[in-house]
Write a protein that holds these residues in place. Structure first.
Motif, PDB file in Angstrom:
ATOM      1  N   LEU A  37       0.836  -1.202   0.000  1.00 13.92           N
ATOM      2  CA  LEU A  37       0.000   0.000   0.000  1.00 13.92           C
ATOM      3  C   LEU A  37       0.869   1.250   0.000  1.00 13.92           C
ATOM      4  O   LEU A  37       0.589   2.221  -0.719  1.00 13.92           O
ATOM      5  N   GLN A  38       1.924   1.230   0.791  1.00 15.05           N
ATOM      6  CA  GLN A  38       2.816   2.379   0.886  1.00 15.05           C
ATOM      7  C   GLN A  38       3.935   2.327  -0.147  1.00 15.05           C
ATOM      8  O   GLN A  38       4.355   3.360  -0.673  1.00 15.05           O
ATOM      9  N   GLN A  39       4.389   1.134  -0.479  1.00 14.10           N
ATOM     10  CA  GLN A  39       5.574   1.008  -1.312  1.00 14.10           C
ATOM     11  C   GLN A  39       5.295   1.026  -2.807  1.00 14.10           C
ATOM     12  O   GLN A  39       6.213   1.271  -3.597  1.00 14.10           O
ATOM     13  N   THR A  40       4.065   0.754  -3.216  1.00 10.98           N
ATOM     14  CA  THR A  40       3.726   0.746  -4.635  1.00 10.98           C
ATOM     15  C   THR A  40       3.175   2.101  -5.051  1.00 10.98           C
ATOM     16  O   THR A  40       2.182   2.572  -4.478  1.00 10.98           O
ATOM     17  N   THR A  41       3.802   2.701  -6.024  1.00 11.01           N
ATOM     18  CA  THR A  41       3.404   4.039  -6.469  1.00 11.01           C
ATOM     19  C   THR A  41       1.927   4.072  -6.862  1.00 11.01           C
ATOM     20  O   THR A  41       1.464   3.235  -7.636  1.00 11.01           O
ATOM     21  N   GLY A  42       1.222   5.026  -6.303  1.00 13.98           N
ATOM     22  CA  GLY A  42      -0.157   5.264  -6.687  1.00 13.98           C
ATOM     23  C   GLY A  42      -1.206   4.545  -5.873  1.00 13.98           C
ATOM     24  O   GLY A  42      -2.381   4.929  -5.908  1.00 13.98           O
ATOM     25  N   LEU A  43      -0.827   3.518  -5.103  1.00 12.07           N
ATOM     26  CA  LEU A  43      -1.849   2.754  -4.383  1.00 12.07           C
ATOM     27  C   LEU A  43      -2.494   3.556  -3.256  1.00 12.07           C
ATOM     28  O   LEU A  43      -3.701   3.415  -2.993  1.00 12.07           O
ATOM     29  N   MET A  44      -1.736   4.387  -2.574  1.00  9.87           N
ATOM     30  CA  MET A  44      -2.335   5.195  -1.509  1.00  9.87           C
ATOM     31  C   MET A  44      -3.324   6.204  -2.100  1.00  9.87           C
ATOM     32  O   MET A  44      -4.396   6.452  -1.525  1.00  9.87           O
ATOM     33  N   ASP A  45      -3.002   6.757  -3.246  1.00 13.66           N
ATOM     34  CA  ASP A  45      -3.940   7.668  -3.910  1.00 13.66           C
ATOM     35  C   ASP A  45      -5.205   6.928  -4.339  1.00 13.66           C
ATOM     36  O   ASP A  45      -6.321   7.459  -4.224  1.00 13.66           O
ATOM     37  N   GLU A  46      -5.034   5.700  -4.845  1.00 16.46           N
ATOM     38  CA  GLU A  46      -6.195   4.906  -5.249  1.00 16.46           C
ATOM     39  C   GLU A  46      -7.064   4.567  -4.043  1.00 16.46           C
ATOM     40  O   GLU A  46      -8.288   4.573  -4.113  1.00 16.46           O
ATOM     41  N   TRP A  47      -6.408   4.262  -2.919  1.00 17.50           N
ATOM     42  CA  TRP A  47      -7.165   3.962  -1.689  1.00 17.50           C
ATOM     43  C   TRP A  47      -8.020   5.171  -1.292  1.00 17.50           C
ATOM     44  O   TRP A  47      -9.206   5.040  -1.006  1.00 17.50           O
ATOM     45  N   ASP A  48      -7.399   6.338  -1.268  1.00 22.90           N
ATOM     46  CA  ASP A  48      -8.138   7.542  -0.874  1.00 22.90           C
ATOM     47  C   ASP A  48      -9.263   7.863  -1.856  1.00 22.90           C
ATOM     48  O   ASP A  48     -10.330   8.350  -1.459  1.00 22.90           O
ATOM     49  N   ARG A  49      -9.037   7.602  -3.130  1.00 25.29           N
ATOM     50  CA  ARG A  49     -10.094   7.834  -4.123  1.00 25.29           C
ATOM     51  C   ARG A  49     -11.304   6.936  -3.843  1.00 25.29           C
ATOM     52  O   ARG A  49     -12.442   7.400  -3.877  1.00 25.29           O
ATOM     53  N   LEU A  50     -11.055   5.668  -3.537  1.00 26.75           N
ATOM     54  CA  LEU A  50     -12.155   4.745  -3.253  1.00 26.75           C
ATOM     55  C   LEU A  50     -12.838   5.093  -1.928  1.00 26.75           C
ATOM     56  O   LEU A  50     -14.070   4.998  -1.809  1.00 26.75           O
ATOM     57  N   ASN A  51     -12.057   5.486  -0.944  1.00 23.56           N
ATOM     58  CA  ASN A  51     -12.650   5.911   0.328  1.00 23.56           C
ATOM     59  C   ASN A  51     -13.612   7.069   0.108  1.00 23.56           C
ATOM     60  O   ASN A  51     -14.699   7.132   0.715  1.00 23.56           O
ATOM     61  N   ALA A  52     -13.248   7.977  -0.786  1.00 21.00           N
ATOM     62  CA  ALA A  52     -14.080   9.154  -1.048  1.00 21.00           C
ATOM     63  C   ALA A  52     -15.370   8.807  -1.771  1.00 21.00           C
ATOM     64  O   ALA A  52     -16.338   9.564  -1.711  1.00 21.00           O
ATOM     65  N   THR A  53     -15.415   7.639  -2.451  1.00 21.34           N
ATOM     66  CA  THR A  53     -16.633   7.301  -3.193  1.00 21.34           C
ATOM     67  C   THR A  53     -17.760   6.851  -2.274  1.00 21.34           C
ATOM     68  O   THR A  53     -18.914   6.835  -2.689  1.00 21.34           O
ATOM     69  N   ARG A  54     -17.433   6.474  -1.049  1.00 16.74           N
ATOM     70  CA  ARG A  54     -18.479   6.065  -0.117  1.00 16.74           C
ATOM     71  C   ARG A  54     -18.653   7.166   0.935  1.00 16.74           C
ATOM     72  O   ARG A  54     -19.131   8.237   0.645  1.00 16.74           O
ATOM     73  N   ALA A  55     -18.208   6.926   2.161  1.00 20.07           N
ATOM     74  CA  ALA A  55     -18.445   7.920   3.213  1.00 20.07           C
ATOM     75  C   ALA A  55     -17.273   8.858   3.427  1.00 20.07           C
ATOM     76  O   ALA A  55     -17.355   9.783   4.219  1.00 20.07           O
ATOM     77  N   ASN A  56     -16.158   8.618   2.721  1.00 16.83           N
ATOM     78  CA  ASN A  56     -14.978   9.464   2.890  1.00 16.83           C
ATOM     79  C   ASN A  56     -14.589   9.549   4.370  1.00 16.83           C
ATOM     80  O   ASN A  56     -14.383  10.634   4.923  1.00 16.83           O
ATOM     81  N   LEU A 108      -5.381  -6.969  -0.755  1.00 12.16           N
ATOM     82  CA  LEU A 108      -6.082  -7.517  -1.910  1.00 12.16           C
ATOM     83  C   LEU A 108      -6.594  -6.361  -2.756  1.00 12.16           C
ATOM     84  O   LEU A 108      -7.351  -5.510  -2.265  1.00 12.16           O
ATOM     85  N   VAL A 109      -6.171  -6.330  -4.008  1.00  5.39           N
ATOM     86  CA  VAL A 109      -6.506  -5.232  -4.914  1.00  5.39           C
ATOM     87  C   VAL A 109      -7.305  -5.789  -6.085  1.00  5.39           C
ATOM     88  O   VAL A 109      -6.845  -6.707  -6.777  1.00  5.39           O
ATOM     89  N   ALA A 110      -8.497  -5.248  -6.311  1.00  2.00           N
ATOM     90  CA  ALA A 110      -9.355  -5.703  -7.403  1.00  2.00           C
ATOM     91  C   ALA A 110      -9.386  -4.672  -8.522  1.00  2.00           C
ATOM     92  O   ALA A 110      -9.553  -3.474  -8.269  1.00  2.00           O
ATOM     93  N   LYS A 111      -9.225  -5.168  -9.729  1.00  8.04           N
ATOM     94  CA  LYS A 111      -9.306  -4.303 -10.898  1.00  8.04           C
ATOM     95  C   LYS A 111     -10.451  -4.753 -11.803  1.00  8.04           C
ATOM     96  O   LYS A 111     -10.795  -5.927 -11.861  1.00  8.04           O
ATOM     97  N   GLN A 112     -11.008  -3.786 -12.496  1.00 11.56           N
ATOM     98  CA  GLN A 112     -12.023  -4.058 -13.505  1.00 11.56           C
ATOM     99  C   GLN A 112     -11.815  -3.060 -14.639  1.00 11.56           C
ATOM    100  O   GLN A 112     -11.796  -1.844 -14.405  1.00 11.56           O
TER     101      GLN A 112
END
Length: 370
Positions: A16-35, A59-63
């Motif tokens: 989560l911390q070591q892979t570029t962009g994953l923390m930003d993706e996490w925050d983006r998904l958090n914002a889609t629900r209750a933030n 666990l990271v899911a892509k579509q």
């Protein structure tokens, strides 16, 4: 969006911390629900670094090449998994696009990236984040706790007038009593990053002098809990997302609420008070002034407790909802087997004398309050 079309990656949690962009993706998904302010990537990574065992997986899911779900999981017995759930976080650790429901995510995990997994549990799920669904052949939902919140609408005077008569009268009596004794009350509102460490230190002094000291669960700046809250609040404060409400009698700290906010939602993470003066109801006095301050600022629209709803909560709000656990089984017959075993366990537990069971209870004494 169908969870059956998800493509999963099973990674070490530190990705989560070591892979570029994953923390930003996490925050983006958090914002889609209750933030949620306690479910930011920074908060999750901090909890992992301090409370994690090293066995956690991300666990990271892509579509269609887009990340649509991320969950932090831990082993939970033989061939079973659950969401990462340190006690310092009110909900199980996961985020997902709001087009995916929790049951479908659980099934997709069991039948895919977890290998031979017999059962998977999403712990402490908020129905605001994932609406509760009926039990199905392979799923079981269990109540966790009721939790309360306050809608900050209208004026404080209207809100206060709607509180119980006993609460309003007793709070007035407490304030009159304090004034008669020459005790001046005040409330500090701390928001700056540089104020957080000292606030946690004062919090620790109060909590360490109360019942939690004997339980070994009190916050202290030098223990893991203290470090977690210091770093969490410092980081949040850098983005105007932390606030500590501190109540004083003649410049002596008698109660504190540690809070974190995002947009128009404020969450009370921790609260403590000086138990040696509980007859003065310092925690209740703080709550009244804090809520009045929130109404006056006009920035917050929802105050969340995210803890077990106690009797004292009902004096401040009538609102409540039930958090729940969701367990998904690989096969329906496993659910039936688990239910039969649970019935046997419940039967044995019911035979234990109440006095013996009470010795194991971890119940916080409540402030003697209005």
């Amino acid at each position: 969006m169908h969870a059956s079309t998800l493509h999963w990656q099973n990674l070490p949690a530190n990705a989560l911390q070591q892979t570029t962009g994953l923390m930003d993706e996490w925050d983006r998904l958090n914002a889609t629900r209750a933030n949620l302010p306690f479910m930011t990537a920074h908060a999750v990574q901090l909890a992992l670094s301090i409370f994690g065992s090293g066995a956690e997986r991300l666990l990271v899911a892509k579509q269609f090449d887009s990340i649509v779900a991320m969950l932090v999981l831990v082993p939970d017995g033989l061939l079973q998994w659950r969401t990462f759930q340190p006690s310092q976080l009110p909900l199980g650790v996961w985020v997902a696009a709001n087009t995916l429901n929790a049951t479908d995510l659980a099934r997709s995990l069991i039948n895919g990236p977890l290998g031979l997994c017999l059962g998977f549990s999403m712990t402490q799920v908020d129905p605001l984040i994932a609406p509760r669904e009926p039990d199905q052949a392979d799923t079981k939902l269990i109540d966790y706790i009721d939790t309360g919140w306050i809608d900050i609408t209208g004026t404080f005077d209207d809100y206060w007038a709607a509180r119980g008569k006993n609460l309003r009268q007793n709070m007035r009596k407490q304030r009159n009593k304090l004034a008669a004794e020459g005790i001046v009350t005040s409330m500090r509102v701390l928001r700056a990053p540089g104020e957080m460490a000292d606030a946690i230190a004062r919090y620790g002094v109060l909590e360490s002098s109360g019942w939690k000291a004997s339980e070994g669960t009190a916050i202290h700046p030098d223990n893991e809990q203290g470090q977690f809250y210091i770093q969490l609040l410092k980081n949040a404060a850098q983005h105007d997302g932390a606030v500590v409400y501190e109540y004083l009698f003649n410049e002596k700290t008698v109660a504190l609420n540690l809070c974190i906010q995002r947009q128009d939602t404020l969450v009370i993470l921790k609260t403590t008070y000086d138990e040696s003066i509980q007859a003065y109801s310092p925690a209740f006095l703080l709550s009244q002034d804090e809520i009045e301050h929130i109404f006056g600022e006009g920035k917050i629209r929802r105050l969340e407790y995210y803890g077990r709803m106690m009797e004292w909560h009902t004096r401040w709000t009538e609102n409540k909802r039930t958090l729940y656990h969701l367990t998904c089984y690989r096969w329906g017959w496993l659910k039936k087997l688990a239910e039969r075993r649970q019935k046997k366990t419940d039967h044995v537990t019911a035979a234990i004398p109440q006095a013996a069971a009470a010795n194991h209870a971890n119940v916080s004494p409540q402030e003697s309050s209005p």
